[in-house]
Enzyme design. Sequence first.
Site, PDB file in Angstrom:
ATOM      1  N   HIS A 266       0.129   2.362  60.333  1.00 29.92           N
ATOM      2  CA  HIS A 266       1.639   2.221  60.560  1.00 29.92           C
ATOM      3  C   HIS A 266       2.329   3.890  61.205  1.00 29.92           C
ATOM      4  CE1 HIS A 266       3.071  -1.624  58.990  1.00 29.92           C
ATOM      5  NE2 HIS A 266       1.756  -1.643  58.413  1.00 29.92           N
ATOM      6  N   HIS A 309       5.452   0.785  48.890  1.00 25.56           N
ATOM      7  CA  HIS A 309       5.795   2.045  48.812  1.00 25.56           C
ATOM      8  C   HIS A 309       6.682   2.433  47.715  1.00 25.56           C
ATOM      9  CE1 HIS A 309       8.573   0.648  51.730  1.00 25.56           C
ATOM     10  NE2 HIS A 309       9.257   1.592  51.709  1.00 25.56           N
ATOM     11  N   GLU A 315      17.006   2.635  49.826  1.00 23.76           N
ATOM     12  CA  GLU A 315      17.018   1.781  50.951  1.00 23.76           C
ATOM     13  C   GLU A 315      17.938   0.651  50.608  1.00 23.76           C
ATOM     14  OE1 GLU A 315      12.952   0.769  51.849  1.00 23.76           O
ATOM     15  OE2 GLU A 315      12.261   3.079  51.594  1.00 23.76           O
ATOM     16  N   HIS A 339      16.613  -1.000  47.187  1.00 24.36           N
ATOM     17  CA  HIS A 339      15.324  -0.570  46.497  1.00 24.36           C
ATOM     18  C   HIS A 339      15.789   0.890  46.335  1.00 24.36           C
ATOM     19  CE1 HIS A 339      13.323  -3.765  48.850  1.00 24.36           C
ATOM     20  NE2 HIS A 339      13.562  -4.209  47.498  1.00 24.36           N
ATOM     21  N   HIS A 345       8.336  -1.342  45.812  1.00 27.57           N
ATOM     22  CA  HIS A 345       8.790  -2.221  46.646  1.00 27.57           C
ATOM     23  C   HIS A 345       7.853  -2.424  47.781  1.00 27.57           C
ATOM     24  CE1 HIS A 345      10.997   0.666  48.249  1.00 27.57           C
ATOM     25  NE2 HIS A 345      10.961   0.259  49.533  1.00 27.57           N
TER      26      HIS A 345
END
Length: 419
Positions: A266, A309, A315, A339, A345
């Site tokens: 990613h 992560h 977030e 989060h 999460h």
Amino acid sequence: MAELKYISGFGNECSSEDPRCPGSLPEGQNNPQVCPYNLYAEQLSGSAFTCPRSTNKRSWLYRILPSVSHKPFESIDEGQVTHNWDEVDPDPNQLRWKPFEIPKASQKKVDFVSGLHTLCGAGDIKSNNGLAIHIFLCNTSMENRCFYNSDGDFLIVPQKGNLLIYTEFGKMLVQPNEICVIQIPWVFLKGANGLANPRDFLIPIAWYEDRQVPGGYTVINKYQGKLFAAKQDVSPFNVVAWHGNYTPYKYNLKNFMVINSVAFDHADPSIFTVLTAKSVRPGVAIADFVIFPPRWGVADKTFRPPYYHRNCMSEFMGLIRGHYEAKQGGFLPGGGSLHSTMTPHGPDADCFEKASKVKLAPERIADGTMAFMFESSLSLAVTKWGLKASRCLDENYHKCWEPLKSHFTPNSRNPAEPN
């Protein structure tokens, strides 16, 4: 209603006149002794005068009456708007909300201001350093009422229904999958092309109404966390012409040019950032506005959904339509999740199992979907309304990870790959 027209571009020096009054912009100066059509000149400043010219934000408005023409402001009920980040004890858990319910107009009419509910936030209003996330639940138009915010400006993300937004610069029609910003210093990521392209941002053109409302037009102001109201005799949307670079604008999220990994692993999720509001610390944002639009997934030898992560940022996610790739159920359009700083999460158990075993091939991701996220360096506190009074908190959110099980193979370094 006739189709609205717009000026294209982000951060540009623009000018606009209502076509009913040609030549209403003064020529060669900002503040003549007598303005065309006997209008009043008024400046709207979005930055300190001492900022370098390249970063200075201001616009000149030419209006029938100046905005100072109102009775004194008086305190009014704040409803569910708050800046009290200590009204409930901190909660580090993963939080998810079911879709927030819009009241039925037949039961109770609620306009934009009365429908504002503060969900979470952080920072200090008086020092102008902070962030608040509000849910707006409205079912009727604002009649002879308008709103401006002295504490910070709005990035509005409609999820259901259209918003016809009147501003002093003109009118904007904002539909789901579009956003609008009412005067705020959001800026782009660095780079010349891709992501959110400047020409796709649309600024309203000048429009005015010369309407008398004897003692009956209410201007509502949010100031130091409280709401105040002042009465005036005329509509405040009386700007005949304007010029400058400090304007409201809208943007259609479908125009976001997605950048993605084309090899393996990613890239940082910042590749999906539409706008960012910088903090005083270089490289750190008070808030990044990030989206997860339809795109191709082609990464080889990669677990393609978002990875597990923990983050030094907070977030807050919302879903405009469709379903989010990492959680097919439970996270629904009109709902949200938070989060918090360093709270772990990631994908639910079902998503992990499927994505770990699927044969990788180029695939479309998130068709018919649009999720968004506010990522903030601030540690966001949730309000009493968010935790209790909204009655939308999903008490079972944590259960989506309970089925996760160990796949540890201590005697085999190389697990079997999908065929």
